[in-house]
Motif scaffolding. Structure first.
Motif, mmCIF file in Angstrom:
data_model
loop_
_atom_site.group_PDB
_atom_site.id
_atom_site.type_symbol
_atom_site.label_atom_id
_atom_site.label_comp_id
_atom_site.label_asym_id
_atom_site.label_seq_id
_atom_site.Cartn_x
_atom_site.Cartn_y
_atom_site.Cartn_z
ATOM 1 N N ASP A 1 -0.878 31.578 -60.257
ATOM 2 C CA ASP A 1 -0.164 31.254 -59.296
ATOM 3 C C ASP A 1 1.176 32.338 -58.921
ATOM 4 O O ASP A 1 2.105 32.323 -60.178
ATOM 5 N N MET B 1 3.040 35.721 -56.654
ATOM 6 C CA MET B 1 3.216 36.284 -55.241
ATOM 7 C C MET B 1 3.139 38.033 -55.651
ATOM 8 O O MET B 1 3.030 38.523 -56.668
ATOM 9 N N TYR C 1 5.636 40.270 -48.218
ATOM 10 C CA TYR C 1 5.428 39.324 -49.294
ATOM 11 C C TYR C 1 4.088 38.524 -49.129
ATOM 12 O O TYR C 1 4.054 38.080 -48.014
ATOM 13 N N SER D 1 2.094 35.341 -50.875
ATOM 14 C CA SER D 1 1.777 34.387 -52.143
ATOM 15 C C SER D 1 0.454 34.380 -52.816
ATOM 16 O O SER D 1 -0.574 34.707 -51.762
ATOM 17 N N SER E 1 -2.800 32.911 -54.995
ATOM 18 C CA SER E 1 -3.425 31.848 -55.911
ATOM 19 C C SER E 1 -4.552 32.295 -56.423
ATOM 20 O O SER E 1 -5.440 32.898 -55.696
ATOM 21 N N ASP F 1 3.493 35.938 -46.197
ATOM 22 C CA ASP F 1 4.680 35.183 -46.143
ATOM 23 C C ASP F 1 5.418 35.832 -45.008
ATOM 24 O O ASP F 1 6.309 36.734 -45.128
#
Length: 223
Positions: free
Chosen positions: A85, A87, A106, A108, A110, A133
């Motif tokens: 998790d 960025m 940016y 995210s 996962s 993002d």
């Protein structure tokens, strides 16, 4: 897809015990004192002296000589990293003045277990889902093509040998088209905390009257 981000700094299987057939007990044709058909003195069907069914001398069910249940020769299972998790950031700039920034974008990140080909230098490897993002990102139109979600397969190699430089911790990138792992960014991973960080590129590189910045960096936590 690899996207248009160009800041590259560098270019368990658990064995199962088979069901034991009653005929093994009834037809003991070997010359030892146990009830199986092999030539050792333990109660399994392989030819070593431990009590499992693999061909090594430890007490687990895999085919190596360590005390874990994976297929390597170390004393851990190497399968304890199953997610991530964090960025990813990208910075691009080109202008006559130092410090020019045209794009700051940016995603995210996962991570989940990957089915990609084996990375022999890696402690772990994961498929990374990257979600753009839009709210946090800004650019002047130079990086519109980057406004997308995508998937990378990344791994961490703590001792990757770079010819002429020595061993460095790096984040590896898997090219699915060529089925090939390559070192892409210098990285750092703390096995105890799971903290991962990586970076690559250049900032305010001067060339023929212009300053160029092209950076990729990421951070987060494995689990």
């Amino acid at each position: 897809m690899r996207l248009f981000l160009t800041a590259l700094a560098l270019t368990s299987l658990v064995g199962c015990l088979p069901e034991k057939d009653l005929s093994d007990l009834l037809d003991d044709s070997d010359a030892d004192t146990d009830a199986d058909t092999d030539s050792d003195t333990d109660s399994d069907t392989d030819s070593d002296t431990d009590s499992d069914t693999d061909a090594d001398t430890d007490a687990d069910t895999d085919a190596d000589t360590d005390a874990d249940t994976d297929a390597d020769t170390d004393a851990d299972t190497d399968a304890d990293v199953s997610g991530f998790d964090g960025m990813l950031g990208f910075v691009y700039g080109a202008g006559e003045d130092a410090g020019t920034v045209n794009c700051q974008q940016y995603w995210s990140m996962s991570g989940s277990p990957t089915s990609a080909g084996d990375c022999p230098d890696c402690d772990w490897a994961l498929d990374m889902d990257l979600e753009y993002d839009d709210a946090a990102s800004e650019h002047d139109g130079s990086c519109v093509k980057n406004e997308t979600d995508f998937v990378w397969t990344l791994g961490f190699a703590p001792y990757y040998y770079l010819e002429g430089y020595g061993e460095y911790p790096v984040v590896m990138y898997y090219d699915a088209y060529y089925s090939y792992w390559s070192p892409s960014w210098l990285g750092s991973w703390d096995e105890s905390s799971g903290d991962l960080s990586f970076y690559g590129g250049y900032e305010d590189y001067y060339y023929e009257g212009y300053y160029y910045t092209n950076l990729i960096y990421g951070y987060g936590t494995t689990f």
